[in-house]
Design an enzyme around this catalytic site. Structure first.
Site, PDB file in Angstrom:
ATOM      1  N   GLY A  49       0.822  -1.201   0.000  1.00 40.51           N
ATOM      2  CA  GLY A  49       0.000   0.000   0.000  1.00 40.51           C
ATOM      3  C   GLY A  49       0.855   1.249   0.000  1.00 40.51           C
ATOM      4  CB  CYS A  50       0.193   4.689   1.213  1.00 43.41           C
ATOM      5  SG  CYS A  50       1.036   6.279   1.387  1.00 43.41           S
ATOM      6  CG  PHE A  51       5.941   4.763  -0.828  1.00 48.01           C
ATOM      7  CD1 PHE A  51       5.434   6.003  -0.466  1.00 48.01           C
ATOM      8  CD2 PHE A  51       6.551   4.646  -2.080  1.00 48.01           C
ATOM      9  CE1 PHE A  51       5.525   7.104  -1.309  1.00 48.01           C
ATOM     10  CE2 PHE A  51       6.642   5.743  -2.943  1.00 48.01           C
ATOM     11  CZ  PHE A  51       6.138   6.978  -2.550  1.00 48.01           C
ATOM     12  CD1 TRP A  52       5.234   8.648   1.850  1.00 45.10           C
ATOM     13  CD2 TRP A  52       3.255   9.583   2.351  1.00 45.10           C
ATOM     14  NE1 TRP A  52       5.036   9.691   0.978  1.00 45.10           N
ATOM     15  CE2 TRP A  52       3.834  10.292   1.259  1.00 45.10           C
ATOM     16  CE3 TRP A  52       2.018   9.983   2.837  1.00 45.10           C
ATOM     17  CZ2 TRP A  52       3.191  11.374   0.668  1.00 45.10           C
ATOM     18  CZ3 TRP A  52       1.376  11.065   2.257  1.00 45.10           C
ATOM     19  CH2 TRP A  52       1.963  11.758   1.175  1.00 45.10           C
TER      20      TRP A  52
END
Length: 228
Positions: A49-52
Protein backbone atom coordinates in the site's frame (compact mmCIF):
# COMPACT_ATOMS: atom_id res chain seq x y z
CA UNK A 1 24.25 -1.63 18.73
CA UNK A 2 24.38 2.14 18.56
CA UNK A 3 27.60 2.31 20.61
CA UNK A 4 29.23 -0.08 18.15
CA UNK A 5 27.89 1.94 15.24
CA UNK A 6 29.25 5.17 16.77
CA UNK A 7 32.68 3.63 17.30
CA UNK A 8 32.68 2.40 13.71
CA UNK A 9 31.79 5.84 12.37
CA UNK A 10 34.55 7.47 14.40
CA UNK A 11 37.04 4.91 13.10
CA UNK A 12 35.90 5.49 9.51
CA UNK A 13 36.20 9.26 9.90
CA UNK A 14 39.74 9.04 11.28
CA UNK A 15 40.75 6.60 8.57
CA UNK A 16 39.39 8.79 5.78
CA UNK A 17 41.08 11.84 7.26
CA UNK A 18 44.42 9.99 7.35
CA UNK A 19 44.09 8.98 3.71
CA UNK A 20 42.50 12.25 2.68
CA UNK A 21 45.10 13.24 0.10
CA UNK A 22 44.35 10.15 -1.94
CA UNK A 23 40.57 10.37 -2.19
CA UNK A 24 40.07 7.50 -4.62
CA UNK A 25 42.09 5.04 -2.60
CA UNK A 26 40.56 6.10 0.69
CA UNK A 27 37.03 5.68 -0.61
CA UNK A 28 37.80 2.23 -2.00
CA UNK A 29 39.31 1.25 1.32
CA UNK A 30 36.25 2.55 3.17
CA UNK A 31 33.81 0.59 1.01
CA UNK A 32 35.96 -2.53 1.29
CA UNK A 33 35.82 -2.16 5.07
CA UNK A 34 32.02 -1.80 4.99
CA UNK A 35 31.71 -4.91 2.83
CA UNK A 36 34.01 -6.88 5.11
CA UNK A 37 32.00 -6.00 8.23
CA UNK A 38 28.54 -6.26 6.68
CA UNK A 39 28.27 -9.92 5.68
CA UNK A 40 25.04 -10.19 7.66
CA UNK A 41 23.38 -7.35 5.78
CA UNK A 42 20.46 -8.31 3.56
CA UNK A 43 18.14 -6.44 1.23
CA UNK A 44 14.49 -6.93 0.41
CA UNK A 45 11.86 -4.74 -1.25
CA UNK A 46 8.25 -4.90 -0.04
CA UNK A 47 5.02 -3.31 -1.23
CA UNK A 48 1.98 -3.06 1.02
CA UNK A 49 0.00 0.00 0.00
CA UNK A 50 1.03 3.62 0.52
CA UNK A 51 4.78 3.53 1.14
CA UNK A 52 4.89 6.32 3.74
CA UNK A 53 3.47 4.30 6.63
CA UNK A 54 5.24 1.09 5.66
CA UNK A 55 8.60 2.86 5.68
CA UNK A 56 7.97 4.42 9.08
CA UNK A 57 7.02 1.06 10.57
CA UNK A 58 10.27 -0.53 9.36
CA UNK A 59 12.33 2.44 10.50
CA UNK A 60 11.31 1.49 14.03
CA UNK A 61 12.53 -2.12 13.84
CA UNK A 62 15.81 -2.83 15.69
CA UNK A 63 18.26 -4.21 13.15
CA UNK A 64 16.84 -2.34 10.18
CA UNK A 65 19.76 -0.22 8.99
CA UNK A 66 18.19 1.79 6.18
CA UNK A 67 14.88 2.28 4.40
CA UNK A 68 14.17 3.91 1.05
CA UNK A 69 10.78 4.39 -0.59
CA UNK A 70 10.49 3.96 -4.32
CA UNK A 71 8.84 2.23 -7.24
CA UNK A 72 9.30 -1.43 -8.06
CA UNK A 73 8.34 -4.25 -10.36
CA UNK A 74 7.01 -2.23 -13.27
CA UNK A 75 7.36 -2.12 -17.02
CA UNK A 76 10.75 -1.78 -18.69
CA UNK A 77 9.66 1.31 -20.61
CA UNK A 78 9.40 3.11 -17.24
CA UNK A 79 12.91 2.55 -15.80
CA UNK A 80 12.89 5.86 -13.89
CA UNK A 81 9.24 6.52 -13.07
CA UNK A 82 7.94 9.60 -11.33
CA UNK A 83 5.28 9.62 -8.64
CA UNK A 84 2.85 11.27 -11.03
CA UNK A 85 3.40 8.50 -13.58
CA UNK A 86 3.00 5.74 -11.01
CA UNK A 87 -0.31 7.15 -9.76
CA UNK A 88 -1.82 6.61 -13.20
CA UNK A 89 -1.46 2.86 -12.76
CA UNK A 90 0.02 2.56 -16.26
CA UNK A 91 3.65 1.96 -15.28
CA UNK A 92 3.12 -1.39 -13.57
CA UNK A 93 5.19 -0.18 -10.65
CA UNK A 94 4.14 -0.59 -7.03
CA UNK A 95 4.84 1.87 -4.25
CA UNK A 96 7.49 -0.02 -2.32
CA UNK A 97 10.07 0.17 0.45
CA UNK A 98 13.63 -1.06 0.14
CA UNK A 99 14.82 -2.46 3.47
CA UNK A 100 18.46 -3.01 4.37
CA UNK A 101 18.73 -5.01 7.58
CA UNK A 102 21.22 -6.90 9.71
CA UNK A 103 20.00 -10.48 9.85
CA UNK A 104 22.01 -11.08 13.04
CA UNK A 105 19.86 -8.53 14.80
CA UNK A 106 16.53 -9.14 13.09
CA UNK A 107 16.01 -12.35 11.10
CA UNK A 108 14.22 -12.17 7.78
CA UNK A 109 11.31 -14.10 9.27
CA UNK A 110 10.57 -11.11 11.52
CA UNK A 111 10.73 -8.71 8.58
CA UNK A 112 8.05 -10.88 7.01
CA UNK A 113 5.99 -11.10 10.20
CA UNK A 114 5.72 -7.32 10.24
CA UNK A 115 4.88 -7.25 6.54
CA UNK A 116 1.80 -9.43 7.10
CA UNK A 117 0.78 -7.40 10.16
CA UNK A 118 0.91 -4.05 8.37
CA UNK A 119 -1.55 -4.69 5.55
CA UNK A 120 -4.26 -6.89 4.11
CA UNK A 121 -2.53 -9.34 1.80
CA UNK A 122 -5.84 -10.77 0.57
CA UNK A 123 -7.12 -7.68 -1.26
CA UNK A 124 -6.03 -7.47 -4.89
CA UNK A 125 -4.53 -4.11 -5.91
CA UNK A 126 -6.08 -2.37 -2.94
CA UNK A 127 -5.38 -1.24 0.61
CA UNK A 128 -8.36 0.50 2.15
CA UNK A 129 -9.35 3.43 -0.03
CA UNK A 130 -6.12 3.24 -2.03
CA UNK A 131 -6.99 1.37 -5.21
CA UNK A 132 -4.76 0.47 -8.17
CA UNK A 133 -1.90 -1.82 -9.13
CA UNK A 134 0.51 0.62 -7.50
CA UNK A 135 -0.97 -0.38 -4.13
CA UNK A 136 -0.64 -4.13 -4.61
CA UNK A 137 0.90 -6.48 -2.08
CA UNK A 138 4.34 -7.71 -3.17
CA UNK A 139 7.66 -9.01 -1.92
CA UNK A 140 10.74 -8.70 -4.11
CA UNK A 141 13.33 -11.08 -2.67
CA UNK A 142 17.09 -11.16 -3.23
CA UNK A 143 18.11 -14.76 -2.50
CA UNK A 144 16.82 -18.31 -2.65
CA UNK A 145 16.96 -18.38 1.15
CA UNK A 146 14.61 -15.43 1.29
CA UNK A 147 12.24 -17.11 -1.16
CA UNK A 148 12.10 -20.24 1.02
CA UNK A 149 11.42 -18.08 4.07
CA UNK A 150 8.62 -16.24 2.24
CA UNK A 151 6.93 -19.48 1.25
CA UNK A 152 7.17 -20.83 4.80
CA UNK A 153 5.90 -17.58 6.31
CA UNK A 154 3.02 -17.37 3.86
CA UNK A 155 1.95 -20.92 4.66
CA UNK A 156 1.64 -20.01 8.35
CA UNK A 157 -0.85 -17.21 7.74
CA UNK A 158 -4.49 -17.67 8.75
CA UNK A 159 -5.82 -18.07 5.21
CA UNK A 160 -2.84 -18.63 2.92
CA UNK A 161 -5.06 -19.68 0.03
CA UNK A 162 -6.54 -16.16 -0.08
CA UNK A 163 -3.21 -14.31 -0.17
CA UNK A 164 -2.66 -12.38 -3.41
CA UNK A 165 0.85 -11.12 -2.61
CA UNK A 166 3.13 -11.03 -5.64
CA UNK A 167 6.45 -12.78 -4.96
CA UNK A 168 9.17 -11.89 -7.47
CA UNK A 169 12.96 -11.89 -7.57
CA UNK A 170 14.61 -8.50 -7.15
CA UNK A 171 17.77 -10.08 -8.53
CA UNK A 172 16.18 -10.77 -11.92
CA UNK A 173 17.81 -8.95 -14.82
CA UNK A 174 14.60 -7.19 -15.82
CA UNK A 175 13.61 -6.14 -12.30
CA UNK A 176 13.27 -2.38 -11.85
CA UNK A 177 13.71 -0.55 -8.57
CA UNK A 178 13.86 3.24 -8.63
CA UNK A 179 13.98 5.48 -5.54
CA UNK A 180 11.11 7.93 -5.16
CA UNK A 181 11.51 11.69 -5.11
CA UNK A 182 13.31 13.17 -2.10
CA UNK A 183 10.19 14.63 -0.56
CA UNK A 184 8.74 11.13 -0.18
CA UNK A 185 11.75 9.81 1.75
CA UNK A 186 11.03 9.51 5.50
CA UNK A 187 7.93 11.59 4.81
CA UNK A 188 6.08 10.83 8.04
CA UNK A 189 9.20 11.18 10.16
CA UNK A 190 9.81 14.62 8.66
CA UNK A 191 6.20 15.42 9.48
CA UNK A 192 6.85 14.82 13.18
CA UNK A 193 5.93 11.17 13.71
CA UNK A 194 8.20 9.01 15.84
CA UNK A 195 10.76 6.94 13.94
CA UNK A 196 13.04 5.80 16.76
CA UNK A 197 13.64 2.11 17.32
CA UNK A 198 10.95 0.39 19.33
CA UNK A 199 8.37 3.19 19.13
CA UNK A 200 4.80 1.95 19.54
CA UNK A 201 3.18 5.26 18.65
CA UNK A 202 0.29 4.85 16.19
CA UNK A 203 1.13 5.75 12.61
CA UNK A 204 -1.08 8.31 10.88
CA UNK A 205 -0.74 7.05 7.34
CA UNK A 206 -1.20 10.37 5.55
CA UNK A 207 0.30 12.64 8.16
CA UNK A 208 -2.59 14.72 9.48
CA UNK A 209 -5.35 12.47 8.21
CA UNK A 210 -6.26 9.12 6.76
CA UNK A 211 -6.22 5.71 8.42
CA UNK A 212 -4.21 5.00 11.57
CA UNK A 213 -2.05 1.92 12.04
CA UNK A 214 -1.99 0.75 15.67
CA UNK A 215 1.53 -0.36 16.51
CA UNK A 216 0.92 -1.70 20.02
CA UNK A 217 -0.80 -4.88 18.85
CA UNK A 218 0.99 -7.91 20.38
CA UNK A 219 2.41 -9.20 17.09
CA UNK A 220 3.79 -5.82 16.06
CA UNK A 221 4.94 -4.86 19.54
CA UNK A 222 7.11 -7.96 19.85
CA UNK A 223 8.91 -7.13 16.61
CA UNK A 224 9.47 -3.46 17.43
CA UNK A 225 10.84 -4.40 20.84
CA UNK A 226 13.35 -6.77 19.27
CA UNK A 227 11.84 -10.01 20.50
CA UNK A 228 13.08 -12.75 18.21
Amino acid sequence: FWSIELAYRKFSFLLLAFLGRNCGRSMLFHFALVAATSSSQERVVVAAGCFWSIELAYQRVPGVLKTTVGYAGGKSNFPQPTYRQVTTGKTGHAEAVEIIFDSKQVPFSRILDLFWELHDSTTLNRQGNDVGTQYRSAIFYTSTEQLAAIEASMAKQAQPEKIVTQVTSAAAEDFIWYPAEDYHQRYLEKGGQAAHKGSLAPIRCYGDGGPVKKMDKPGIKAILKGEL
